[in-house]
Design a protein around this motif. Sequence first.
Motif, mmCIF file in Angstrom:
data_model
loop_
_atom_site.group_PDB
_atom_site.id
_atom_site.type_symbol
_atom_site.label_atom_id
_atom_site.label_comp_id
_atom_site.label_asym_id
_atom_site.label_seq_id
_atom_site.Cartn_x
_atom_site.Cartn_y
_atom_site.Cartn_z
ATOM 1 N N SER A 227 0.831 -1.198 0.000
ATOM 2 C CA SER A 227 0.000 0.000 0.000
ATOM 3 C C SER A 227 0.873 1.258 0.000
ATOM 4 O O SER A 227 1.927 1.293 0.614
ATOM 5 N N PRO A 228 0.437 2.285 -0.712
ATOM 6 C CA PRO A 228 1.298 3.451 -0.920
ATOM 7 C C PRO A 228 1.304 4.437 0.254
ATOM 8 O O PRO A 228 0.420 4.399 1.103
ATOM 9 N N LEU A 229 2.292 5.298 0.230
ATOM 10 C CA LEU A 229 2.332 6.410 1.178
ATOM 11 C C LEU A 229 1.472 7.526 0.606
ATOM 12 O O LEU A 229 1.552 7.821 -0.591
ATOM 13 N N LEU A 230 0.643 8.107 1.453
ATOM 14 C CA LEU A 230 -0.195 9.214 1.012
ATOM 15 C C LEU A 230 0.351 10.492 1.644
ATOM 16 O O LEU A 230 0.365 10.623 2.874
ATOM 17 N N ILE A 231 0.839 11.392 0.816
ATOM 18 C CA ILE A 231 1.487 12.600 1.336
ATOM 19 C C ILE A 231 0.682 13.817 0.875
ATOM 20 O O ILE A 231 0.508 14.031 -0.327
ATOM 21 N N SER A 232 0.160 14.581 1.843
ATOM 22 C CA SER A 232 -0.569 15.806 1.476
ATOM 23 C C SER A 232 0.387 16.981 1.626
ATOM 24 O O SER A 232 0.874 17.249 2.721
ATOM 25 N N GLY A 287 -0.170 16.153 5.789
ATOM 26 C CA GLY A 287 -0.614 14.766 5.993
ATOM 27 C C GLY A 287 0.446 13.814 5.485
ATOM 28 O O GLY A 287 1.032 14.056 4.419
ATOM 29 N N PHE A 288 0.692 12.744 6.238
ATOM 30 C CA PHE A 288 1.721 11.789 5.827
ATOM 31 C C PHE A 288 1.348 10.445 6.434
ATOM 32 O O PHE A 288 1.418 10.269 7.659
ATOM 33 N N MET A 289 0.840 9.525 5.643
ATOM 34 C CA MET A 289 0.439 8.225 6.204
ATOM 35 C C MET A 289 0.530 7.139 5.141
ATOM 36 O O MET A 289 0.531 7.421 3.948
ATOM 37 N N ARG A 290 0.607 5.903 5.623
ATOM 38 C CA ARG A 290 0.539 4.789 4.686
ATOM 39 C C ARG A 290 -0.928 4.451 4.488
ATOM 40 O O ARG A 290 -1.633 4.157 5.465
ATOM 41 N N GLU A 291 -1.373 4.581 3.256
ATOM 42 C CA GLU A 291 -2.794 4.333 2.998
ATOM 43 C C GLU A 291 -3.099 2.857 3.218
ATOM 44 O O GLU A 291 -2.306 2.003 2.835
ATOM 45 N N ARG A 292 -4.212 2.580 3.885
ATOM 46 C CA ARG A 292 -4.556 1.173 4.101
ATOM 47 C C ARG A 292 -4.828 0.493 2.774
ATOM 48 O O ARG A 292 -5.444 1.075 1.890
ATOM 49 N N GLY A 293 -4.345 -0.715 2.646
ATOM 50 C CA GLY A 293 -4.432 -1.393 1.359
ATOM 51 C C GLY A 293 -5.861 -1.635 0.923
ATOM 52 O O GLY A 293 -6.641 -2.199 1.667
ATOM 53 N N ASN A 294 -6.231 -1.169 -0.208
ATOM 54 C CA ASN A 294 -7.496 -1.612 -0.802
ATOM 55 C C ASN A 294 -7.363 -1.617 -2.316
ATOM 56 O O ASN A 294 -6.543 -0.925 -2.904
ATOM 57 N N LEU A 295 -8.186 -2.470 -2.884
ATOM 58 C CA LEU A 295 -8.098 -2.731 -4.311
ATOM 59 C C LEU A 295 -8.373 -1.470 -5.129
ATOM 60 O O LEU A 295 -7.745 -1.233 -6.150
ATOM 61 N N GLU A 296 -9.310 -0.648 -4.636
ATOM 62 C CA GLU A 296 -9.666 0.571 -5.374
ATOM 63 C C GLU A 296 -8.455 1.474 -5.578
ATOM 64 O O GLU A 296 -8.261 2.032 -6.647
ATOM 65 N N SER A 297 -7.640 1.633 -4.497
ATOM 66 C CA SER A 297 -6.526 2.574 -4.618
ATOM 67 C C SER A 297 -5.483 2.036 -5.596
ATOM 68 O O SER A 297 -4.878 2.792 -6.343
#
Length: 315
Positions: A227-232, A287-297
């Motif tokens: 799952s990717p890192l989501l950086i705002s 914002g800086f987090m590892r997005e929870r894994g889901n198929l949509e993302s």
Amino acid sequence: MLEIRQLKKMYGRTAAVDGLDMNVREGALYGFVGPNGAGKTTTIKILTGLLLPDGGSVVIGGEDAVAAPRKVVEKIGYVPDFFGVYDNLKVSEYMELFAACYGLYGLNARRRIMDLLGQAGLEEKEDYYVDGLSRGMKQRLCLARALIHNPPILIMDEPTAGLDPGTRYEFKEILKDLREQEKTVVISSHILSELSEICTDIGIVEQGKMVLEGTMEEILEQINVQSPLLISVYRNREKALDILRSHPYVETITIRQNDIMAGFTGDGEDEALLLQQLLDAGVMICGFMRERGNLESVFMQITSRDEGRVLIREN
Ligand code: ADP
């Protein structure tokens, strides 16, 4: 049950299918997903014998689909993404026409037709004109027709496109029936969410290639690790992108409005170091987090390439 290796199909200089591998298990409800233009319809046309490939192999139920297309056609029921026009043809006549194509006539044909119309909830409609049926009914009729020769595999091209929620629910119920009859079903769609809750297996295709394939469980497991890192980024996005592009653990970068999604292979400490590096370079981050894994993302990351917004690091 269905195995494709290194399939290729060119239209002029365009590679519609470009080395596609695909593996559908017996009894699977396989979602064949990808953005428009990914090569789904071309692949399906090859599977159903409507198009010849330029390379690769297709084996269906143990038979080579390219060398022996006739044997394979008997194993497949095909529901295309269009219905066609059948002026002045009644439902029963329409079914008789397709029964005759498979050598079914008389009482045998009649029994089979009534059985299939019953399964499709259309037994009351046999004297209606086909062109007067609703979109959902036409689709169920198309499905009944595809099953006339009792094939073990059913292939449906974009069957959920344009269906209202009620009809979509009915469609899911029909899929359940098909699974109970132990059919192997391949459904294509450009909308993942329409398939992810009903399918047992998923194959994601992009630019003529299979990019992710497996059972739902396998895929979700794989995604959780990846799952990717989501950086705002509040300010200095270009600087942030420069740092990410040259970072050894960043494999993909997708831009979603003000957010950056980075495919990141490092661990927790590497994440913390990356955050520090961004802050030290004057990037303002909210914002800086590892997005929870889901198929949509994952699907979004793959399909947003359409808009030229995924930057893949070149090795
Ligand atoms: P999908 O079903 O995933 O939307 P298609 O298989 O229809 O994708 O198309 C794959 C690619 O091949 C696209 O770039 C499309 O424009 C091209 N293509 C499809 N059919 C033809 C055709 N008959 N002639 C030329 N190009 C085609």
